[in-house]
Design an enzyme around this catalytic site. Sequence first.
Site, short mmCIF file in Angstrom:
data_model
loop_
_atom_site.label_atom_id
_atom_site.label_comp_id
_atom_site.label_asym_id
_atom_site.label_seq_id
_atom_site.Cartn_x
_atom_site.Cartn_y
_atom_site.Cartn_z
N ASP A 184 -3.12 68.00 46.94
CA ASP A 184 -2.04 68.84 47.47
C ASP A 184 -0.68 68.16 47.32
O ASP A 184 -0.58 66.94 47.35
CB ASP A 184 -2.34 69.14 48.96
CG ASP A 184 -1.54 70.32 49.48
OD1 ASP A 184 -0.99 71.09 48.66
OD2 ASP A 184 -1.45 70.47 50.71
N HIS B 248 2.72 70.86 38.96
CA HIS B 248 1.32 71.07 38.58
C HIS B 248 0.99 70.31 37.30
O HIS B 248 -0.10 69.75 37.18
CB HIS B 248 1.04 72.57 38.40
CG HIS B 248 1.17 73.36 39.67
ND1 HIS B 248 0.63 72.93 40.86
CD2 HIS B 248 1.78 74.54 39.94
CE1 HIS B 248 0.90 73.83 41.81
NE2 HIS B 248 1.61 74.81 41.27
N LEU C 206 -20.89 60.53 35.47
CA LEU C 206 -20.15 61.08 36.61
C LEU C 206 -20.32 62.60 36.70
O LEU C 206 -20.16 63.31 35.70
CB LEU C 206 -18.66 60.74 36.47
CG LEU C 206 -17.70 61.35 37.50
CD1 LEU C 206 -17.84 60.65 38.85
CD2 LEU C 206 -16.25 61.26 37.02
C1 IPE Z 1 -5.38 73.55 49.15
O1 IPE Z 1 -4.00 73.43 49.14
C2 IPE Z 1 -5.85 74.06 47.82
C3 IPE Z 1 -5.75 73.13 46.69
C4 IPE Z 1 -5.31 71.90 46.74
C5 IPE Z 1 -6.20 73.65 45.43
P1 IPE Z 1 -3.05 74.61 49.64
O2 IPE Z 1 -1.67 74.14 49.39
O3 IPE Z 1 -3.46 75.89 49.03
O4 IPE Z 1 -3.38 74.66 51.20
P2 IPE Z 1 -2.48 75.13 52.43
O5 IPE Z 1 -1.92 76.48 52.07
O6 IPE Z 1 -1.40 74.11 52.59
O7 IPE Z 1 -3.41 75.14 53.60
C1 IPE Z 2 -1.63 71.69 45.15
O1 IPE Z 2 -0.25 71.63 45.26
C2 IPE Z 2 -2.07 72.42 43.91
C3 IPE Z 2 -2.62 73.77 44.14
C4 IPE Z 2 -2.81 74.33 45.30
C5 IPE Z 2 -2.99 74.52 42.97
P1 IPE Z 2 0.60 72.81 45.91
O2 IPE Z 2 0.95 73.77 44.83
O3 IPE Z 2 -0.10 73.39 47.07
O4 IPE Z 2 1.92 72.04 46.36
P2 IPE Z 2 2.66 72.17 47.75
O5 IPE Z 2 1.63 71.98 48.81
O6 IPE Z 2 3.26 73.53 47.79
O7 IPE Z 2 3.67 71.07 47.72
MG MG Z 3 -0.18 72.93 49.04
#
Ligand code: IPE
Ligand code: IPE
Ligand code: MG
Length: 244
Positions: A21, A38, A135
């Site tokens: 995240d 990303h 793995l």
């Molecule tokens: C969880 O992160 C999903 C992934 C890392 C793929 P999110 O960014 O979607 O989660 P919330 O919205 O902060 O709970």
């Molecule tokens: C995690 O990073 C990746 C996915 C959920 C695909 P985020 O896109 O949730 O990044 P933040 O949390 O908004 O910074």
């Molecule tokens: Mg996020």
Amino acid sequence: MAGQNVLKLEKLPGHVAIIMDGNGRWAKKRGMPRTFGHKAGVEALREIIKMSDEVGIRALTVYAFSTENWKRSTEEVGALMGLLLEYFRRELEELNRKNVCIHILGDIDGMPKGTERQQEALHRAIDKTKNNTGLILNIALNYGGQQEIVRAARNLAEKAVRGEIRPEEITRELMQAEMYTAGEPEVDLIIRTSGELRISNFLLWQCAYAEFYITDTLWPDFDREQYRMALEAYAGRNRRFGGV
Ligand code: IPE
Ligand code: IPE
Ligand code: MG
């Protein structure tokens, strides 16, 4: 390998799961679009897979896209789906050469219209690596922990209706066998980057006795050193599983 020398192998988790995240915030801090984060996140993932393989982790699960992430803008979802295709195009050969076995946790065929190429690439990756013995790389994609449990319940209900099992025969083990992670080591360690203190529908069944490691580091900055710190923290934990 520097990481290898400092890690106490006997205390290495068998199965590590990561909520990757913070990509969006990482990009925002740099005045860049979320997609830039990303892209950087994919680079971070590459190193973490490599290191997992080098230190001898048995299974690595990474949360790539949740069932709720479809709520994001068409532009962001499109960019993520584009990165997914690019990822397999670039990495599949090498992962296969490294004997990595790719599993997808989540509903591939339930992905929305317009993602046919992605679905095909996912099936191809699973098929190509299915006999590999190195793995186990679980990519959680169109994944929700609640949905996984519902799917397991439904599969068992269907078996009961067909007369293959009786309801009172349903045990933890039978449920376990219906999870996407059936047959894999139990999840020992769940890492979440970006400091959020929540599970966000990830591995709800599997997290029962997993150790949690949460770091404020945003995912694109999660490097070998950060990973080593997480593994060291895990090695220092006292797991009791309800005992004393
Ligand atoms: C969880 O992160 C999903 C992934 C890392 C793929 P999110 O960014 O979607 O989660 P919330 O919205 O902060 O709970
Ligand atoms: C995690 O990073 C990746 C996915 C959920 C695909 P985020 O896109 O949730 O990044 P933040 O949390 O908004 O910074
Ligand atoms: Mg996020």
